[in-house]
Write a protein that holds these residues in place. Structure first.
Motif: not given
Length: 240
Positions: A11, A162, A172-174
């Motif tokens: 992430s 998402e 956080r984001k992947p």
């Protein structure tokens, strides 16, 4: 000698902690303001306090929009030139995953900030003489924009695969949805102290206008709230 390669993290850092705290604190303040808006509400005494808190939060966000982390800055997401292509992607059902706010999300953010600020300002005018109709109109306009924003978040979460709500919780984001992207740049070292000074000034200004600003007290009638608050404050000082 072989070159060492490091695995890509699962992430990426997107939203800094102050941005996330602001977001959820504003959500709580707005919910409290609406739940306490009627005089017969069990939470009615908290309506003005909720409004003042929202106002202070807006001051923080304006400062943080210039000094905060990369994706919290206005220059990162206020890009009108990207709006047409984004809408086209939506119509073709191929919306791209964005690290920060997408163009429509950016418009919603600006609209909500403006409507909250307008609601706070017209709420202040109620303490000194009128403006109730405009205050209510802005509040209902804010409610409508929030509804559209929530629907947009849900739709985009499914469309881009998402979880945007979770991203605003964890920050956080992947990484697999954003190839080639890196962690967001953090805020400058002086950003938080300056934002703190702005918040302190906003709190002081609120208390100067309404000595009971952040305390529970009865709904003020138009033109009477400030006078009553000042009188109560003066009586309290005399008792001491």
């Amino acid at each position: 000698m072989t070159e060492t390669s490091f695995p890509r993290p699962a992430s990426l850092k997107v939203w800094d902690l102050p941005t996330r705290l602001f977001h959820w604190a504003l959500v709580a303040a707005i919910v409290l303001a609406f739940l306490s808006s009627e005089e017969d509400s069990a939470l009615a005494q908290w309506h003005q306090a909720a409004g003042w808190i929202a106002g202070v939060l807006i001051v923080f966000r304006l400062v943080w929009g210039f000094l905060g982390g990369e994706h919290a800055r206005f220059t990162d997401f206020l890009r009108p030139e990207r709006l047409v292509s984004h809408v086209g992607d939506l119509l073709r059902r191929r919306p791209a995953a964005e690290l920060g706010h997408n163009p429509l999300g950016a418009l919603a953010v600006v609209a909500m900030l403006a409507l909250v600020a307008g609601s706070v300002v017209t709420g202040i005018t109620l303490l000194t003489g009128g403006g109730e109709d405009l205050h209510e109109a802005l509040a209902y306009g804010l409610l409508a924009v929030i509804g559209v924003h929530v629907v947009g978040v849900i739709v985009m979460s499914f469309a881009t695969r998402e979880n945007l709500v979770r991203a605003m919780v964890t920050g956080r984001k992947p990484s697999d949805r954003h190839p080639g992207a890196a962690d967001a740049k953090p805020a400058a070292i002086y950003a938080l102290p300056l934002a703190g000074l702005a918040v302190a000034a906003a709190v002081a200004g609120a208390i100067r206008i309404d000595p009971q600003a952040f305390q529970p007290h009865a709904h003020a009638e138009a033109g009477e709230g400030g006078e009553h608050a000042a009188l109560d404050h003066a009586n309290h000082d005399d008792d001491d």
